[in-house]
Scaffold this motif. Structure first.
Motif, PDB file in Angstrom:
ATOM      1  N   GLN A 171       0.837  -1.210   0.000  1.00  0.00           N
ATOM      2  CA  GLN A 171       0.000   0.000   0.000  1.00  0.00           C
ATOM      3  C   GLN A 171       0.871   1.259   0.000  1.00  0.00           C
ATOM      4  N   THR A 172       1.932   1.262   0.835  1.00  0.00           N
ATOM      5  CA  THR A 172       2.828   2.417   0.895  1.00  0.00           C
ATOM      6  C   THR A 172       3.545   2.625  -0.428  1.00  0.00           C
ATOM      7  N   THR A 173       3.989   1.539  -1.049  1.00  0.00           N
ATOM      8  CA  THR A 173       4.680   1.639  -2.334  1.00  0.00           C
ATOM      9  C   THR A 173       3.752   2.200  -3.401  1.00  0.00           C
ATOM     10  N   ARG A 174       2.509   1.739  -3.414  1.00  0.00           N
ATOM     11  CA  ARG A 174       1.549   2.271  -4.390  1.00  0.00           C
ATOM     12  C   ARG A 174       1.322   3.763  -4.176  1.00  0.00           C
ATOM     13  N   GLU A 175       1.191   4.161  -2.920  1.00  0.00           N
ATOM     14  CA  GLU A 175       0.960   5.581  -2.627  1.00  0.00           C
ATOM     15  C   GLU A 175       2.167   6.417  -3.027  1.00  0.00           C
ATOM     16  N   LEU A 176       3.373   5.922  -2.733  1.00  0.00           N
ATOM     17  CA  LEU A 176       4.591   6.648  -3.094  1.00  0.00           C
ATOM     18  C   LEU A 176       4.702   6.778  -4.612  1.00  0.00           C
ATOM     19  N   ASP A 177       4.435   5.690  -5.324  1.00  0.00           N
ATOM     20  CA  ASP A 177       4.504   5.741  -6.786  1.00  0.00           C
ATOM     21  C   ASP A 177       3.508   6.751  -7.343  1.00  0.00           C
ATOM     22  N   ALA A 178       2.323   6.807  -6.745  1.00  0.00           N
ATOM     23  CA  ALA A 178       1.301   7.745  -7.218  1.00  0.00           C
ATOM     24  C   ALA A 178       1.735   9.185  -6.983  1.00  0.00           C
ATOM     25  N   VAL A 179       2.322   9.464  -5.811  1.00  0.00           N
ATOM     26  CA  VAL A 179       2.767  10.832  -5.505  1.00  0.00           C
ATOM     27  C   VAL A 179       3.901  11.246  -6.431  1.00  0.00           C
ATOM     28  N   VAL A 180       4.856  10.342  -6.643  1.00  0.00           N
ATOM     29  CA  VAL A 180       5.982  10.664  -7.520  1.00  0.00           C
ATOM     30  C   VAL A 180       5.507  10.858  -8.952  1.00  0.00           C
ATOM     31  N   ALA A 181       4.613   9.982  -9.405  1.00  0.00           N
ATOM     32  CA  ALA A 181       4.128  10.053 -10.787  1.00  0.00           C
ATOM     33  C   ALA A 181       3.352  11.336 -11.051  1.00  0.00           C
ATOM     34  N   THR A 182       2.713  11.879 -10.021  1.00  0.00           N
ATOM     35  CA  THR A 182       1.893  13.081 -10.213  1.00  0.00           C
ATOM     36  C   THR A 182       2.591  14.346  -9.721  1.00  0.00           C
ATOM     37  N   ALA A 183       3.883  14.252  -9.427  1.00  0.00           N
ATOM     38  CA  ALA A 183       4.595  15.413  -8.886  1.00  0.00           C
ATOM     39  C   ALA A 183       4.546  16.588  -9.858  1.00  0.00           C
ATOM     40  N   ARG A 184       4.745  16.335 -11.167  1.00  0.00           N
ATOM     41  CA  ARG A 184       4.734  17.411 -12.155  1.00  0.00           C
ATOM     42  C   ARG A 184       3.351  18.051 -12.242  1.00  0.00           C
ATOM     43  N   GLU A 185       2.316  17.193 -12.281  1.00  0.00           N
ATOM     44  CA  GLU A 185       0.957  17.733 -12.313  1.00  0.00           C
ATOM     45  C   GLU A 185       0.649  18.534 -11.049  1.00  0.00           C
ATOM     46  N   ARG A 186       1.141  18.043  -9.913  1.00  0.00           N
ATOM     47  CA  ARG A 186       0.912  18.767  -8.659  1.00  0.00           C
ATOM     48  C   ARG A 186       1.618  20.116  -8.665  1.00  0.00           C
ATOM     49  N   ALA A 187       2.829  20.177  -9.267  1.00  0.00           N
ATOM     50  CA  ALA A 187       3.555  21.451  -9.340  1.00  0.00           C
ATOM     51  C   ALA A 187       2.805  22.444 -10.219  1.00  0.00           C
ATOM     52  N   ARG A 188       2.288  21.955 -11.370  1.00  0.00           N
ATOM     53  CA  ARG A 188       1.510  22.848 -12.244  1.00  0.00           C
ATOM     54  C   ARG A 188       0.258  23.349 -11.527  1.00  0.00           C
ATOM     55  N   GLU A 189      -0.409  22.470 -10.816  1.00  0.00           N
ATOM     56  CA  GLU A 189      -1.602  22.868 -10.081  1.00  0.00           C
ATOM     57  C   GLU A 189      -1.266  23.910  -9.012  1.00  0.00           C
ATOM     58  N   ALA A 190      -0.136  23.714  -8.332  1.00  0.00           N
ATOM     59  CA  ALA A 190       0.266  24.669  -7.295  1.00  0.00           C
ATOM     60  C   ALA A 190       0.537  26.049  -7.894  1.00  0.00           C
ATOM     61  N   ASP A 191       1.187  26.100  -9.070  1.00  0.00           N
ATOM     62  CA  ASP A 191       1.463  27.392  -9.711  1.00  0.00           C
ATOM     63  C   ASP A 191       0.164  28.103 -10.073  1.00  0.00           C
ATOM     64  N   LEU A 192      -0.806  27.369 -10.602  1.00  0.00           N
ATOM     65  CA  LEU A 192      -2.090  27.974 -10.953  1.00  0.00           C
ATOM     66  C   LEU A 192      -2.802  28.504  -9.714  1.00  0.00           C
ATOM     67  N   LEU A 193      -2.728  27.755  -8.638  1.00  0.00           N
ATOM     68  CA  LEU A 193      -3.374  28.218  -7.404  1.00  0.00           C
ATOM     69  C   LEU A 193      -2.692  29.469  -6.867  1.00  0.00           C
ATOM     70  N   ARG A 194      -1.366  29.490  -6.916  1.00  0.00           N
ATOM     71  CA  ARG A 194      -0.652  30.687  -6.429  1.00  0.00           C
ATOM     72  C   ARG A 194      -1.015  31.915  -7.262  1.00  0.00           C
ATOM     73  N   PHE A 195      -1.089  31.753  -8.586  1.00  0.00           N
ATOM     74  CA  PHE A 195      -1.461  32.876  -9.458  1.00  0.00           C
ATOM     75  C   PHE A 195      -2.842  33.402  -9.092  1.00  0.00           C
ATOM     76  N   GLY A 196      -3.793  32.493  -8.913  1.00  0.00           N
ATOM     77  CA  GLY A 196      -5.144  32.918  -8.558  1.00  0.00           C
ATOM     78  C   GLY A 196      -5.198  33.596  -7.205  1.00  0.00           C
ATOM     79  N   LEU A 197      -4.506  33.040  -6.228  1.00  0.00           N
ATOM     80  CA  LEU A 197      -4.499  33.655  -4.901  1.00  0.00           C
ATOM     81  C   LEU A 197      -3.848  35.033  -4.929  1.00  0.00           C
ATOM     82  N   THR A 198      -2.808  35.195  -5.753  1.00  0.00           N
ATOM     83  CA  THR A 198      -2.145  36.504  -5.866  1.00  0.00           C
ATOM     84  C   THR A 198      -3.103  37.533  -6.456  1.00  0.00           C
TER      85      THR A 198
END
Length: 560
Positions: A171-198
């Motif tokens: 279960q931990t390995t699956r969760e880690l793989d999912a977080v790593v695999a979506t790191a780029r998407e998460r970074a893009r999402e974070a940038d969009l959120l920061r722009f909107g909040l600004t």
């Protein structure tokens, strides 16, 4: 234990019942008499697959009932009550109906239940072994399961710990793989959120501000029109030029009625109401005059209001229909951003947990392997000893526990090897055992496992196939030994095995010319001799066969 089995309209059996007791019960009969139908009936009681083809020709349905004496099986009684059934006088009735159309119904303690529930309740009561089980014993998984059963509590505890760690690691390995695999998407999402909040923080909108600004813009944009309308209204209410107005008109009307108020109370009431109207018109005229004086044309303020409102409208196009919704989006975005910004920390946390669990799993796998090897040494000695008693004096059983990559069952492969003859190499059962040898190996395993098995009843369906002579006598002796600690039911064609029965049941076949039917009969001593004679020579009244049958019975009775 099972006290009685009632069978109706199943295969060649029309209607019959079989009373069972403790010890060894043997079922014999001619080929095609329906011996295996008893095992089929037990399979139905255990929740096995219902085959409408087993319903007797012409019958609407087949029915099987099993009367179970609860005794010390408290877990069984609890399971029955949990399923909605009842335990009456220490007895539970299990039942299964199979319709000719294929539909099946199950009952536990009088309660109608799904077949899956019947399986869950009944399967811990009986271990059924037949020709198919011998083939299953050739599978590595079945051999590993047999070793784990024999290992008892130490292996069970080690296996339980290992399985839980393996599940957590997966279960931990699956969760880690999912977080790593979506790191780029998460970074893009974070940038969009920061722009909107600004954007939102720079404008700093206030709750309800869009509604207020819309009202202000409308008032400033129509200031001249509003002021003109207010001045005209004030002039109509109270004229500064001496023209007719509402105040003068209502005052005159009041004066007319005041002059006659003493002559009629109703006229006096109307005069009073006109007085109130006069005061109200005067107040409204003053308020309208005040409003007209406050309405000013201010292009600069109008421009600033319009600009601010346009900026807020730009926010509502992106983040919500109203400013209140925009502020709600900002709150949610801030929380989401906190989660996204913790991605690196989450990856580090999951990586550390995965590594820790992997280390623990390695240690747990080693403990499980050690417990299995210890159990394997004991089991191979016991099975080898049993085979010596089953007329295989030179056979040696070896149980190999070899390391493999960790899997759900552990980090071991288990293989039961047999050297059937002196000087021969140990080979896997699938390659080194004949049918008769495999039958005896399985019986030896069951005798060895009997002390660790919680199952109170064993059923063997012609597991002695391929065995004869002295080996058959020893098979009967070992089944009788197993029956000292459990209820044992055996379907056999060997007289050497049948001689050891505590209860001998004959499946008799009769034919009326059109329909063949079978019945179950418990044999007395004389009938047993005749049946054994038939099994030995094919002739129930052969003097030589009868003498041989008596000899077999005497040998069996002297086993103690």
């Amino acid at each position: 234990m099972i006290e009685e089995i009632r069978i109706s309209q199943l295969g060649v059996i029309d209607a019959s019942s079989l009373e069972l007791g403790p010890g060894l019960t043997v079922i014999t009969g001619e080929t095609g008499a329906g011996k295996t139908m008893v095992v089929t009936a037990l399979g139905l009681l255990l929740g096995g697959r219902a085959d409408s083809g087993a319903v007797r020709t012409g019958a609407k349905q087949a029915r099987v009932e099993g009367v179970i004496r609860v005794g010390e099986l408290t877990h069984f009684a609890d399971a029955v009550e949990e399923a909605g059934g009842e335990v009456e006088d220490g007895v539970v009735v299990l039942a299964r109906n199979v319709a000719a159309e294929g539909r099946s119904r199950a009952f536990v303690g009088g309660a109608s239940v799904p077949v899956a529930t019947l399986t869950e309740v009944a399967q811990p009561l009986v271990a059924v072994h037949g020709q198919s089980d011998q083939h299953r014993l050739l599978l590595p998984r079945a051999q590993r399961d047999a070793l784990d059963r024999f290992g008892g509590a130490p292996v069970a505890a080690a296996l339980g710990t290992y399985v839980e760690l393996y599940r957590e690691l997966a279960q931990t390995t699956r969760e880690l793989d999912a977080v790593v695999a979506t790191a780029r998407e998460r970074a893009r999402e974070a940038d969009l959120l920061r722009f909107g909040l600004t954007e939102i923080e720079e404008l700093d909108p206030q709750p309800g501000e869009d509604v207020t600004l819309a009202a202000d813009e409308s008032r400033l944009g129509f200031a001249d029109t509003l002021r003109t309308a207010a001045e005209q209204a004030r002039e109509a209410l109270s004229s500064d030029t001496g023209g007719a107005d509402a105040l003068a008109t209502t005052s005159a009307a009041r004066g007319f009625l005041d002059g006659v108020r003493d002559h009629d109370p109703e006229a006096a009431g109307l005069a009073d109401r006109l007085a109130e109207i006069t005061y109200l018109v005067s107040d409204v005229a003053a308020d309208v005059a005040s409003y007209a004086s406050r309405v000013e044309t201010d292009p600069a303020q109008l421009a600033a209001t319009s600009e601010r409102r346009a900026a807020l409208v730009a926010l509502t196009r992106k983040y919500g229909d109203t400013i209140d919704e925009v502020l709600g989006w900002a709150r949610d975005a801030s929380l989401r951003l906190l989660d996204l910004d913790s991605t690196d920390e989450r990856i580090a946390e999951l990586t550390a947990r995965r590594d820790s669990l992997a280390t623990q799993l390695t240690s747990s796998a080693a403990e499980l392997s050690s417990a299995r090897r210890e159990a394997a040494g004991r089991l191979e000695r016991e099975v080898t000893d049993e085979l010596t008693l089953l007329a295989m004096p030179h056979a040696v059983v070896t149980i190999d526990v070899t390391p493999v990559e960790p899997a759900a069952h552990g980090a071991d492969d288990v293989a039961i090897l047999l050297a059937a003859k002196a000087g021969s190499d140990a080979r896997p059962l699938s390659k080194g055992a004949s049918g008769g040898e495999l039958s005896r190996v399985m019986l030896a395993l069951e005798v060895s496992l009997a002390g660790t098995s919680p199952v109170p009843t064993f059923v063997f369906d012609e597991v002695d196939a391929g065995v004869g002579g002295a080996a058959a006598v020893e098979v009967g002796r070992r089944l009788a030994q197993l029956a000292r600690t459990a209820q044992v039911l055996v379907v056999t064609h060997l007289p050497q095995v049948a001689a050891y029965a505590d209860r001998h049941v004959l499946v008799r076949k009769s034919q009326d010319g059109t329909v063949t039917s079978s019945g179950l009969t418990v044999l007395d001593d004389a009938e047993r001799e005749q049946e054994l004679s038939r099994m030995l020579a094919g002739l129930a009244d052969s003097d030589t066969a009868l003498a041989h049958a008596r000899e077999l019975l005497e040998v069996a009775r002297a086993r103690d």
